[in-house]
Design a protein around this motif. Structure first.
Motif, PDB file in Angstrom:
ATOM      1  N   PHE A 348       0.866  -1.188   0.000  1.00  0.00           N
ATOM      2  CA  PHE A 348       0.000   0.000   0.000  1.00  0.00           C
ATOM      3  C   PHE A 348       0.897   1.231   0.000  1.00  0.00           C
ATOM      4  CE2 PHE A 348      -2.616  -3.180   2.335  1.00  0.00           C
ATOM      5  CZ  PHE A 348      -3.673  -3.239   1.444  1.00  0.00           C
ATOM      6  N   HIS A 349       0.547   2.207  -0.835  1.00  0.00           N
ATOM      7  CA  HIS A 349       1.409   3.381  -0.877  1.00  0.00           C
ATOM      8  C   HIS A 349       0.678   4.610  -1.402  1.00  0.00           C
ATOM      9  CE1 HIS A 349       1.738   1.451  -4.833  1.00  0.00           C
ATOM     10  NE2 HIS A 349       2.213   2.550  -5.347  1.00  0.00           N
ATOM     11  N   ARG A 350       1.267   5.740  -1.140  1.00  0.00           N
ATOM     12  CA  ARG A 350       0.846   7.038  -1.689  1.00  0.00           C
ATOM     13  C   ARG A 350       2.109   7.693  -2.216  1.00  0.00           C
ATOM     14  NH1 ARG A 350      -1.814   9.916   3.110  1.00  0.00           N
ATOM     15  NH2 ARG A 350      -0.247   8.714   4.236  1.00  0.00           N
ATOM     16  N   SER A 354       3.138  10.546 -10.149  1.00  0.00           N
ATOM     17  CA  SER A 354       1.866  10.066 -10.684  1.00  0.00           C
ATOM     18  C   SER A 354       2.120   8.864 -11.573  1.00  0.00           C
ATOM     19  CB  SER A 354       1.154  11.176 -11.461  1.00  0.00           C
ATOM     20  OG  SER A 354       0.777  12.214 -10.569  1.00  0.00           O
ATOM     21  N   GLU A 355       1.244   7.858 -11.469  1.00  0.00           N
ATOM     22  CA  GLU A 355       1.488   6.575 -12.109  1.00  0.00           C
ATOM     23  C   GLU A 355       0.374   6.217 -13.091  1.00  0.00           C
ATOM     24  OE1 GLU A 355       1.818   3.529  -9.160  1.00  0.00           O
ATOM     25  OE2 GLU A 355       2.957   4.781  -7.778  1.00  0.00           O
ATOM     26  N   PHE A 356       0.781   5.803 -14.272  1.00  0.00           N
ATOM     27  CA  PHE A 356      -0.120   5.129 -15.212  1.00  0.00           C
ATOM     28  C   PHE A 356       0.338   3.690 -15.319  1.00  0.00           C
ATOM     29  CE2 PHE A 356      -0.772   3.197 -19.301  1.00  0.00           C
ATOM     30  CZ  PHE A 356      -2.124   3.377 -19.512  1.00  0.00           C
ATOM     31  N   PRO A 384      -4.053   7.066  -2.674  1.00  0.00           N
ATOM     32  CA  PRO A 384      -3.716   5.768  -2.074  1.00  0.00           C
ATOM     33  C   PRO A 384      -4.108   4.613  -2.982  1.00  0.00           C
ATOM     34  CG  PRO A 384      -5.620   6.768  -0.990  1.00  0.00           C
ATOM     35  CD  PRO A 384      -5.094   7.787  -1.948  1.00  0.00           C
ATOM     36  N   HIS A 385      -3.225   3.625  -3.084  1.00  0.00           N
ATOM     37  CA  HIS A 385      -3.524   2.424  -3.859  1.00  0.00           C
ATOM     38  C   HIS A 385      -2.611   1.298  -3.386  1.00  0.00           C
ATOM     39  CE1 HIS A 385      -0.342   4.528  -6.072  1.00  0.00           C
ATOM     40  NE2 HIS A 385      -0.005   3.388  -6.667  1.00  0.00           N
ATOM     41  N   GLY A 386      -2.808   0.141  -3.983  1.00  0.00           N
ATOM     42  CA  GLY A 386      -2.046  -1.031  -3.578  1.00  0.00           C
ATOM     43  C   GLY A 386      -2.839  -2.289  -3.850  1.00  0.00           C
TER      44      GLY A 386
HETATM   45 FE   LIG Z   1       1.862   2.668  -7.364  1.00  0.00          FE
END
Ligand SMILES: [Fe+2]
Length: 454
Positions: A348-350, A354-356, A384-386
């Motif tokens: 899990f990270h922030r 910016s990520e595609f 937040p994503h993961g």
């Molecule tokens: Fe990521």
């Protein structure tokens, strides 16, 4: 000199095109001072701009950096061609039905975004008409950021060429093979391979195997280069010798061609009374190239913990802030997962960047479902994503053994600038409005009475 394709003139009919595709010859290396001629003697020796180039050719330089860029990173190529590029008609602005490739966009969204694969069109659509812009960071006018396009094409670009003055194009086919006819030669790219077309180089896309679908990163910043390896040493990740650049080939054709130019996010059209692919010889280090992602030597943990994904960087476009890329291209290919007492999927990270993300084949180890080949996701800065809830549960409860991740290639474009969605990206029926729900089953599991080392 390489001259295997020396006198091929046309690639119009399928039989000829297939034969040429099967006979392609490449030069190896990354950023070399390449030299190639399709007719022996066409390439000047000892100077760039002779008073009378051989065979009545015109000399023309294509710059990849400013004239005064330091020698170590200076990019330029000299071409010897049948007609100079100034022989072109007046441009007219093309209006498209959607806002594809137009600068209309919306603000960066704070939520995680995901899309299902775009269906292949059931009408004849070539590569340029089949491009749709998903997101834009920065601005080509300030040489910053990158745009993300998705393409879906069913027909060849017939007597039609494209030139992107806004950025170089890193093309990632997910389905179907691309035959890229460029001013500097021809190359193919099939799924699990990538191809890069330098900014300002004219090219056309043919489809030798039928319809094709995939991704494009349009890099507005400094040209992609190999990342430094630091403590890794002299070899590893993507190695220079595995990059392939075409040899010179040309068409001596007086047939009318349409040339589409992308400039400032807009598409313009003009006509040529000849083929733009008429470069008989060239030398320099601005050149298209391809790379087989299965050649990528992954580096990872052989003890514990999940390293940051920067270890998967194939190519980088540095910014003026060392260590902070204008754009990185990372690929997660076949590799072993062996880390002990470790949560192995992506954490899990922030992220400040910016990520595609896209998926070429297989399943990504962070998601149990919903992210399928041809699909896409965007996680903007600090979004937040993961791992989704199911992936988290499996990874937490599994017995850790060495595990080989095969048949999966996911990739990421990472940029220091926020990715702004286009109206097309927001409105397309492929957008997953329930993406956030993939984490909703992550229940509270805190129990302060349990022993801390459980
Ligand atoms: Fe990521």
């Amino acid at each position: 000199m390489n001259s295997k394709l020396s006198v091929e003139r046309e690639v119009r009919d399928t039989a000829t095109r297939t034969r040429l595709t099967n006979e392609l010859t490449y030069q190896t290396g990354f950023g070399n001072e390449f030299s190639t001629e399709a007719i022996s003697g066409a390439l000047p020796i000892g100077q760039n701009n002779p008073q009378k180039p051989a065979f009545g050719l015109y000399a023309e330089q294509l710059s990849g950096t400013s004239f005064t860029t330091a020698r170590a990173t200076n990019l330029r190529t000299w071409m010897y061609r049948i007609r100079p590029s100034v022989l072109q008609g007046t441009y007219r602005l093309i209006r498209k039905d959607s806002n594809a490739l137009a600068p209309l966009d919306v603000a960066p969204l704070p939520e995680a975004q995901r899309w299902n694969p775009q269906p292949l069109p059931d009408t004849p659509v070539d590569f340029v008409d089949g491009l749709n812009t998903l997101a834009i960071s920065g601005d080509p006018a300030t040489l910053s950021g990158a745009a993300v396009h998705l393409y879906a094409a069913t027909i060849d670009m017939d007597r039609k060429a494209f030139v992107n003055t806004d950025g170089e194009m890193l093309i990632i086919p997910q389905q179907g093979t691309l035959c890229l006819i460029t001013e500097l030669g021809m190359l193919t790219a099939k799924p699990r391979e990538i191809a890069v077309i330098p900014r300002g180089l004219k090219f056309a896309v043919h489809l030798p195997d039928g319809p094709s679908r995939g991704y494009v990163c349009e890099n507005h910043g400094s040209a992609f280069r190999l990342p430094d390896l630091g403590l890794i040493g002299a070899s590893g990740l993507a190695n220079r010798r595995d990059f392939l650049t075409p040899v010179a080939r040309f068409e001596d054709s007086d047939a009318a061609h349409e040339l589409i130019a992308k400039t400032g996010g807009q598409l313009w059209s003009t006509t040529l009374d000849h083929s733009p692919f008429d470069v008989v010889a060239w030398h320099g280090n601005v050149a298209p190239y391809k790379y087989d992602l299965d050649r990528f030597q992954s580096i990872g943990s052989i003890s514990f913990d999940h390293p940051d994904p920067s270890i998967y960087t194939v190519l980088t476009s540095p910014s003026d802030t060392p260590g902070t890329a204008n754009a990185d291209f990372c690929a997660l290919t076949t590799r072993w997962a062996v880390a002990e007492h470790t949560f192995r999927p992506p954490y899990f990270h922030r992220n400040v960047m910016s990520e595609f993300m896209g998926l070429i084949c297989g399943a990504h180890d962070a998601k149990a479902g919903g992210f399928v080949p041809g699909g896409a996701s965007i996680h903007n800065a600090f979004t937040p994503h993961g791992p989704d809830a199911e992936t988290y549960r499996r990874a937490r409860d599994t017995t850790l053994e060495p595990h080989k991740i095969t048949e999966s290639i996911a990739f990421m474009f990472e940029t220091r600038l926020p990715l702004r969605l286009t109206a097309w990206a927001v409105q397309t029926p492929q957008r997953q409005h329930d993406y956030q729900q993939c984490w909703s089953a992550l229940a509270k599991q805190f129990d302060g009475d349990r022993h801390a080392t459980e």
